[in-house]
Every structure is written in C-alpha cells, then in structure tokens.
Design a protein around this motif. Structure first.
Motif, PDB file in Angstrom:
ATOM      1  N   GLU A  66      43.097  61.296   7.607  1.00 53.33           N
ATOM      2  CA  GLU A  66      41.686  61.501   7.949  1.00 53.33           C
ATOM      3  C   GLU A  66      41.026  62.384   6.892  1.00 53.33           C
ATOM      4  N   LYS A  67      41.699  63.459   6.512  1.00 56.87           N
ATOM      5  CA  LYS A  67      41.195  64.331   5.447  1.00 56.87           C
ATOM      6  C   LYS A  67      41.057  63.536   4.145  1.00 56.87           C
ATOM      7  N   ASN A  68      42.057  62.735   3.827  1.00 53.75           N
ATOM      8  CA  ASN A  68      42.036  61.929   2.613  1.00 53.75           C
ATOM      9  C   ASN A  68      40.866  60.947   2.627  1.00 53.75           C
ATOM     10  N   HIS A  69      40.592  60.353   3.787  1.00 53.58           N
ATOM     11  CA  HIS A  69      39.490  59.400   3.921  1.00 53.58           C
ATOM     12  C   HIS A  69      38.160  60.054   3.546  1.00 53.58           C
ATOM     13  N   PRO A  78      27.617  55.376   3.037  1.00 53.39           N
ATOM     14  CA  PRO A  78      26.801  55.392   4.259  1.00 53.39           C
ATOM     15  C   PRO A  78      27.594  54.741   5.388  1.00 53.39           C
ATOM     16  N   PHE A  79      27.590  55.363   6.516  1.00 50.77           N
ATOM     17  CA  PHE A  79      28.347  54.897   7.676  1.00 50.77           C
ATOM     18  C   PHE A  79      29.842  54.784   7.357  1.00 50.77           C
ATOM     19  N   GLY A  80      30.357  55.711   6.569  1.00 49.67           N
ATOM     20  CA  GLY A  80      31.758  55.687   6.145  1.00 49.67           C
ATOM     21  C   GLY A  80      32.691  56.371   7.114  1.00 49.67           C
ATOM     22  N   TYR A  81      32.304  56.423   8.370  1.00 53.71           N
ATOM     23  CA  TYR A  81      33.157  57.078   9.357  1.00 53.71           C
ATOM     24  C   TYR A  81      34.390  56.231   9.642  1.00 53.71           C
ATOM     25  N   GLY A  82      35.508  56.890   9.839  1.00 56.88           N
ATOM     26  CA  GLY A  82      36.743  56.180  10.150  1.00 56.88           C
ATOM     27  C   GLY A  82      36.642  55.482  11.494  1.00 56.88           C
ATOM     28  N   VAL A  83      37.259  54.317  11.601  1.00 57.54           N
ATOM     29  CA  VAL A  83      37.281  53.575  12.853  1.00 57.54           C
ATOM     30  C   VAL A  83      38.718  53.623  13.363  1.00 57.54           C
ATOM     31  N   GLY A  84      38.884  54.149  14.540  1.00 59.21           N
ATOM     32  CA  GLY A  84      40.221  54.240  15.117  1.00 59.21           C
ATOM     33  C   GLY A  84      40.916  55.513  14.682  1.00 59.21           C
ATOM     34  N   PRO A  85      42.105  55.739  15.214  1.00 58.37           N
ATOM     35  CA  PRO A  85      42.841  56.959  14.891  1.00 58.37           C
ATOM     36  C   PRO A  85      43.472  56.893  13.497  1.00 58.37           C
ATOM     37  N   PHE A  86      43.669  58.053  12.917  1.00 61.00           N
ATOM     38  CA  PHE A  86      44.386  58.178  11.648  1.00 61.00           C
ATOM     39  C   PHE A  86      45.758  58.754  11.953  1.00 61.00           C
ATOM     40  N   LYS A  87      46.747  58.349  11.197  1.00 64.82           N
ATOM     41  CA  LYS A  87      48.101  58.875  11.364  1.00 64.82           C
ATOM     42  C   LYS A  87      48.480  59.602  10.076  1.00 64.82           C
ATOM     43  N   THR A  88      49.191  60.705  10.188  1.00 65.72           N
ATOM     44  CA  THR A  88      49.654  61.426   9.006  1.00 65.72           C
ATOM     45  C   THR A  88      50.673  60.571   8.266  1.00 65.72           C
ATOM     46  N   ARG A  89      50.513  60.492   6.948  1.00 63.93           N
ATOM     47  CA  ARG A  89      51.401  59.676   6.103  1.00 63.93           C
ATOM     48  C   ARG A  89      52.769  60.323   5.991  1.00 63.93           C
ATOM     49  N   GLY A  90      53.803  59.512   5.992  1.00 65.18           N
ATOM     50  CA  GLY A  90      55.178  59.986   5.858  1.00 65.18           C
ATOM     51  C   GLY A  90      55.545  60.224   4.403  1.00 65.18           C
TER      52      GLY A  90
END
Length: 135
Positions: A66-69, A78-90
């Motif tokens: 999410e931070k990376n996004h 514009p309207f660059g909000y994430g859709v759905g949950p983000f998971k921490t990368r392994g």
C-alpha cells in the motif's frame, strides 16, 4: 533494467537449456521430489551464486504494497486509490525445477503474493506451452 527483472533473467539464462526439455516424469500433485543439483547436471556452486545474486538484488521497493502504491506513479494518478486490500510482499523467492524435480528453492515458495501485471506474462507463456504440446 530493474534489478528484479535482471535477477530473473540471470536465473532463467542459467537454466534455459533445460527449461523446455521434454520429460516423461510428471510428479503427482503435492509430491514433488527433490534431487541434488549435481545429480541434475548443475554446478552446485554456480547455482548457489545465482541464488545469492537474486537475493542480494531483491526489489528495493517497500514490502508494504500500500505504501509502495502511493509512493509510486499509480497512487499519484487522478483517482489512483487502491482497490481492495494490499498484502505485504514476501522475501525474494524462487524455485528451480528440472525434468520435474526440485533442484533448488529459496525464500517462501509456498507463500501467496500479489503479482499484478506480470501475471499476464506468465499465464500467456503457460497457455502457449500447453497449446504447443496439445494439452
């Protein structure tokens, strides 16, 4: 060229002579056998050096996707909000298979991670190989 892509190309180049070799052995679901690298024609030290290179050159982007996004270009659109949950990368993870046998693995190969647009490349390659083999 991004570090992750370069690392992947190194490992694929290292294994390219055997990636598409025809094999009569297909492991049963969930029962992959392991063989030593030298038993499958690999130089164990060279293979370990390739793996160490991949791990040392892991993607430097934050593992918090999410931070990376929002730090990257997509979150600033514009309207660059994430859709759905983000998971921490392994961690950097890989698996080398030759003729149906696991020769090496590192990281967490059983972990499910978000793959984004690279999924299209892997899926289309897999479908193409299956089609060529009449599957």
């Amino acid at each position: 060229m991004p570090r992750l892509l370069y690392s992947l190309l190194i490992v694929l180049s290292f294994c390219s002579s055997t990636v598409f070799a025809q094999s009569d052995y297909y492991p049963p679901f969930g029962e992959w056998e392991r063989k030593a690298p030298e038993e499958m024609g690999f130089d164990p030290q060279g293979l370990q050096q390739a793996i160490d290179f991949v791990i040392a050159n892991e993607n430097p982007a934050p593992k918090d996707l999410e931070k990376n996004h929002y730090l990257g270009g997509f979150g600033r659109e514009p309207f660059g909000y994430g859709v759905g949950p983000f998971k921490t990368r392994g961690p950097a993870t890989g698996l080398i298979i030759k003729d149906g046998y696991i020769v090496a693995d590192w990281g967490q190969p059983d972990r499910v991670d978000m793959t984004f647009s690279v999924t299209k490349t892997f899926l289309s390659s897999t479908v193409g190989l299956a089609y060529d083999r009449g599957m």
